[in-house]
Design an enzyme around this catalytic site. Structure first.
Site, short mmCIF file in Angstrom:
data_model
loop_
_atom_site.label_atom_id
_atom_site.label_comp_id
_atom_site.label_asym_id
_atom_site.label_seq_id
_atom_site.Cartn_x
_atom_site.Cartn_y
_atom_site.Cartn_z
N TYR A 70 0.84 -1.21 0.00
CA TYR A 70 0.00 0.00 0.00
C TYR A 70 0.87 1.25 0.00
CZ TYR A 70 -3.28 3.52 1.68
OH TYR A 70 -4.02 4.67 1.82
N ASP A 94 -1.49 6.07 10.16
CA ASP A 94 -0.79 4.85 10.55
C ASP A 94 0.72 4.99 10.43
OD1 ASP A 94 -0.04 4.15 7.74
OD2 ASP A 94 -2.19 3.87 7.54
N ASP A 151 -7.07 20.01 11.18
CA ASP A 151 -7.93 19.86 10.02
C ASP A 151 -7.19 20.34 8.76
OD1 ASP A 151 -9.98 19.54 8.27
OD2 ASP A 151 -11.36 20.91 9.25
N ASP A 172 -3.75 10.40 1.58
CA ASP A 172 -4.02 9.16 2.32
C ASP A 172 -5.20 9.38 3.27
OD1 ASP A 172 -3.55 6.53 2.99
OD2 ASP A 172 -2.18 7.03 4.61
N TYR A 244 -6.36 -6.72 2.40
CA TYR A 244 -7.62 -6.09 1.97
C TYR A 244 -8.64 -7.07 1.38
CZ TYR A 244 -6.06 -1.22 2.47
OH TYR A 244 -5.66 -0.01 2.93
#
Lengths: 257, 257
Positions: A70, A94, A151, A172, A244
């Site tokens: 990924y 992550d 944000d 992402d 996935y």
């Protein structure tokens, strides 16, 4: 031809997850590594002998420690040279993309991860997803990187006003499918992020995004790309990410010269 | 934490397949492309919007048209130069490896596929798995290749007696797990094939094999490798094949100098 498969019930852990196209997949989870509820979502990290620790947000599968494919796909599968480049990551809670880029002598990497929602995810990843983020969240800033937990839209708007640009922008933050749903304020948030990302992208730059390769998602997204005010070209790669259990499509997008 | 997933029943097609580690995966099959019973097995080709046509032998999943990653892994993931090389494929009934090699100007490719069992598979692949075999089975021989549909052990034994050797031997015949089961004649067939393959492999050659990355399969196989009379080294790659829904391990094996 129809038969009912044997289902495991009464297990300590629910092994069944549905993919974005509503297919059931049984995982080999053997323990709960972490579980907390933030005010916004349920955060779970489950362990799988095959895939390592795997992050679930509201039972929606995110990434597992097996899934470096990924990270490669979101950074151009080895085609780009990040040396001395200025990179912006949107999302990336992550830590996989940040860690991967920091191995390649970039000039500077800025990561913008949504406030509130993701501080808990970053904290959990730092402890329990080290196969993804390694040591990159041990400090949230360094000589050549900064993780800003806020944000991303106002920050992107400020960059655009300031004329700040990047060699690479990596989205992402949202999967392509989400971009089909209008948000509360009747604006299409992913469309807004795409527009702002292209604004802060250098003429010679590259932008990455991704989504499930099902339910007409790629076709709809490519229609969206064709309607951009300034024309872009793209490279499309369909890739199997180990945990996935469905194919995903990764787009490398650049401005037409 | 346990819940019963929604199962689709009464469908025209059974969408559930179990992996080698007994996990259920739901596929998005939408039609039967081909189904026949040979005297030895049931052969099915089902269509999936995501994975293309997918081959099942006795409801055991083989390969889908999406799975070129498998072919790459079984040929060294781009690390080898097959130009003017002499290659032996054991198995390979779907034609993926043969087609891939023939694109790379080999000196000669010999494919040995088990007699009886596989002629029907080759015929079905030629028609319905063209995303895998392309045109390579339209003729079973050419200037630089020959497909021999016969039992590979006697042929390998003959090669060994004749001192015939190959630059590359690709074992697409058996998965590693099978090697744990003794066969009827109390000999371990996969061990025999491994031994014979190494006998017909040049000193500078490479050998490939594979299996599921679950249930201690890799550990057991590596033990087997350590006990070979002539020492070998190996490279191990764990790879997600799109339609498999579990990780597989691919071994590149070569003789220690």
């Amino acid at each position: 031809l129809s038969r009912l498969p044997f289902l495991k019930r009464g297990m300590r852990l629910d092994p069944y997850i549905t993919t974005t196209s509503e297919q059931i997949v049984e995982y080999d989870f053997d323990r709960v590594v972490y579980e907390e509820n933030s005010p916004y979502q349920n955060i779970k990290i489950l362990h799988s002998p095959q895939y390592g620790n795997l992050l679930l947000l509201d039972d929606d599968q995110n990434l597992a420690e097996s899934d470096v494919a990924y990270t490669y796909a979101m950074t151009g599968n080895g085609r780009e040279d990040f040396t001395d480049k200025d990179v912006l990551i949107l999302g990336g809670g992550d830590g996989g993309i940040l860690y991967h880029l920091l191995q390649q002598s970039p000039k500077f990497v800025t990561m913008l991860e949504i406030s509130f929602l993701y501080q808990m995810v970053i904290d959990a990843a730092t402890k329990y997803l080290r196969g993804i983020c390694h040591d990159c969240f041990d400090s949230l800033s360094g000589d050549n990187y900064l993780v800003r937990v806020e944000d991303c839209v106002p920050v992107l708007e400020q960059y655009a006003r300031d004329g700040r640009t990047f060699d690479y922008v990596i989205n992402d933050l949202t999967d392509i499918p989400i971009s089909q749903e209008p948000t509360d304020d009747h604006l299409d948030l992913p469309q807004k992020i795409l527009d702002l990302s292209l604004k802060v992208l250098k003429t010679s730059g590259k932008y990455w995004t991704h989504g499930a390769n099902t339910n007409d998602v790629p076709q709809k997204f490519e229609e969206q790309l064709k309607q951009l005010p300034k024309p872009v070209d793209f490279l499309k790669e369909v890739i199997a990410i180990p945990s996935y259990h469905e194919l995903w499509v990764f787009y490398t997008i650049w401005k037409k010269s």
